[in-house]
Structures are given as structure tokens and as C-alpha cells.
Design an enzyme around this catalytic site. Structure first.
Site, PDB file in Angstrom:
ATOM      1  N   HIS A  37       0.800  -1.375   0.083  1.00 14.55           N
ATOM      2  CA  HIS A  37      -0.436   0.109  -0.412  1.00 14.55           C
ATOM      3  C   HIS A  37       1.472   0.912  -0.552  1.00 14.55           C
ATOM      4  O   HIS A  37       2.182   1.165   0.505  1.00 14.55           O
ATOM      5  CB  HIS A  37      -0.686   0.292   0.931  1.00 14.55           C
ATOM      6  N   TYR A  38       0.329   2.170  -0.805  1.00  9.28           N
ATOM      7  CA  TYR A  38       0.839   3.881   0.200  1.00  9.28           C
ATOM      8  C   TYR A  38      -0.135   3.672   1.447  1.00  9.28           C
ATOM      9  O   TYR A  38      -1.183   3.934   1.006  1.00  9.28           O
ATOM     10  CB  TYR A  38       0.998   4.707  -0.738  1.00  9.28           C
ATOM     11  N   GLU A 102       2.505  -0.484   4.324  1.00  9.83           N
ATOM     12  CA  GLU A 102       2.266   0.385   4.204  1.00  9.83           C
ATOM     13  C   GLU A 102       3.177   1.421   3.785  1.00  9.83           C
ATOM     14  O   GLU A 102       4.677   1.258   4.813  1.00  9.83           O
ATOM     15  CB  GLU A 102       1.799   1.239   5.546  1.00  9.83           C
ATOM     16  N   HIS A 144      -2.009  -3.305  -3.450  1.00  5.09           N
ATOM     17  CA  HIS A 144      -3.947  -2.761  -2.880  1.00  5.09           C
ATOM     18  C   HIS A 144      -4.442  -2.563  -4.004  1.00  5.09           C
ATOM     19  O   HIS A 144      -5.837  -3.399  -3.626  1.00  5.09           O
ATOM     20  CB  HIS A 144      -3.945  -1.558  -2.243  1.00  5.09           C
ATOM     21  N   ASP A 154      -3.569   2.039  -4.919  1.00 11.47           N
ATOM     22  CA  ASP A 154      -2.128   2.176  -4.718  1.00 11.47           C
ATOM     23  C   ASP A 154      -1.703   1.176  -4.492  1.00 11.47           C
ATOM     24  O   ASP A 154      -2.633  -0.047  -4.131  1.00 11.47           O
ATOM     25  CB  ASP A 154      -2.402   2.704  -2.765  1.00 11.47           C
TER      26      ASP A 154
END
Length: 253
Positions: A37-38, A102, A144, A154
């Protein structure tokens, strides 16, 4: 809600900051997937605080800063709340079978930027460590946007999947650059559309085979483009997109 507990880092280079937002993996499932993810927030500190805030109802196993510093918030044996409603290769509840990472980046809403080399080096090292621990294959390292294309974009088209592929921690296919040829676009109908939908489903995407290039098909096409043909993310099945899709299927087989 689960109580916050202390734990030792699974990844030895990580700083631990426990998040209270986690639970047990369903039916004792062990991780077989990594989801990238970001953060999509204005600041890195804000993202870390939010992932550890009971009000957010979200978390991730790891957070990787721009300089490569890594924080672990949920033990890998536990179910973090990062994937949300999701689907891949017939499976739902990806939270129960994945490790979530993340990656600090403001994202499309706050000035999407390139990912620094130090950050990607750390992501590669972290992925390699997780994949070795749980015997996760490269084709199970996902975006994601792969598992939730109608909700998420993302880590986006700037994420350097090529570098992860070259490092052996992600599935990568050189994208086609061919031009011309048939283009499938919204409103088109017929067997060519149905085959394109079947091919996307073969890769793993959640898509209905209707034979009509509907809104869902455009959304899933964008997700595929972000992941495998990021030069042009427009939701149109141009020749380069369709050829890249064929190459992905061939390599997966």
C-alpha cells in the site's frame, strides 16, 4: 476490539510500535500473500499515528518510511486491518491470509511522488524476509489496487515493480509497447470483450465475464495497467495492454 499487546519484531530491523487494531486470522490461516500500500496521507507521522489509533479501525503489519526506517505495528501471526473488502483468485478476506506493508507516500490526493531508493531498498529487504519466513511466492506479492480495484489505486503507477521483480520479490513482466491494433473501450460488446474479461480473471482480478465493456471492466483494466503497464492508465484495452496481459498469463503458467 483486541487489546494492545507488546511483542518482539518479526523483522529484526523494525522498530516496534504496537497497534490495537488487529485480530486473529480466520481458521488459523497462515500468510500466503504480501499486500503493498501507500499511506496516502499528508505526513508520515500522521500515517503512523492513524494506524495505531483505535478510532481509525485500520492497521498494517509494517510501515516503511522514505529513508527506509521500518516500523512493525502488528505481529505477522495476527490479522491486521489493511486490505478491507477484497478479492484475488477466488479468495476473499485477504486480511486473514496476508501481511500488509504501508509505504509512506502522500499518494494521489496529496502530491504523489516517486518512491526514494532507500525506501524501496527497505521494502525489498522486508519482503524478502517475510517471503522466506512464510514461503510466499513472488506472484503473491500484490498491490492494494489488485485486490480492491473499485476502491483503491495504491501504491499506484509510480511504484517500481520492475525493481522488486529484479530483486526476486515480486512478479514482473516487461510491458508491451506495441501500438495500433484493436482497442476495446466502454460500450463494446462481443467475444473479444468476454475473452479480455476471462484473461483478467485468469490473472486473479475479480471481474464478471459479461461480454460487455462495462464500468467494472474499465476499473479493473486501470488496476491491471497500474500494476503491469503503467505508462498509460486510462482503462482502455489497447494493443499494448492486451499483449501485456497475454504475457502475464503465459509467465504465470
Amino acid at each position: 476490539m483486541a487489546e494492545e499487546v507488546s511483542f518482539q519484531a518479526d523483522y529484526r530491523k523494525a522498530r516496534v510500535r504496537p497497534s490495537p487494531n488487529f485480530g486473529e486470522r480466520r481458521d488459523g490461516i497462515s500468510p500466503d500473500t504480501v499486500i503493498l500500500h501507500y499511506t496516502g496521507m499528508a505526513t508520515a507521522k500522521g500515517a503512523e499515528d492513524w494506524l495505531c489509533d483505535t478510532r481509525s479501525q485500520v492497521s498494517s503489519h509494517y510501515l516503511v518510511y522514505e529513508d527506509g526506517a521500518t516500523v512493525q505495528m502488528v505481529p505477522e501471526k495476527a490479522r491486521a486491518w489493511h486490505a478491507g473488502k477484497s478479492y484475488w483468485q477466488g479468495e476473499t478476506d485477504l486480511n486473514s491470509r496476508s501481511v500488509g506493508i504501508e509505504i509512506v507516500n502522500p499518494g494521489h490526493d496529496f502530491g504523489y511522488t516517486d518512491f526514494p531508493d532507500a525506501q524501496i531498498d527497505a521494502v525489498i529487504d522486508l519482503c524478502r524476509d517475510i517471503m522466506a519466513r512464510w514461503s510466499i511466492p513472488v506472484e503473491r506479492v500484490l498491490a492494494h489496487s489488485d485486490i480492491a480495484p473499485s476502491r483503491k489505486i495504491d501504491p499506484g503507477e509510480k511504484f517500481p515493480w520492475r525493481r522488486l521483480g529484479e530483486a526476486g520479490v515480486a512478479f514482473f513482466v516487461e510491458p508491451s509497447t506495441c501500438e495500433g491494433g484493436e482497442v476495446l473501450s466502454p460500450g463494446d460488446e462481443g467475444e473479444a470483450v468476454a475473452q479480455f474479461q476471462r484473461d483478467l480473471a485468469c490473472v486473479g482480478y475479480g471481474i464478471s465475464v459479461t461480454g460487455t465493456y462495462d464500468a467494472e471492466t474499465g476499473i479493473v483494466t486501470k488496476a491491471f495497467q497500474r500494476r503491469f503497464r503503467p505508462a498509460k492508465v486510462d482503462g482502455m484495452a489497447d494493443a499494448a495492454t492486451m499483449e501485456t496481459l497475454r504475457w502475464v498469463i503465459q509467465k504465470l503458467r
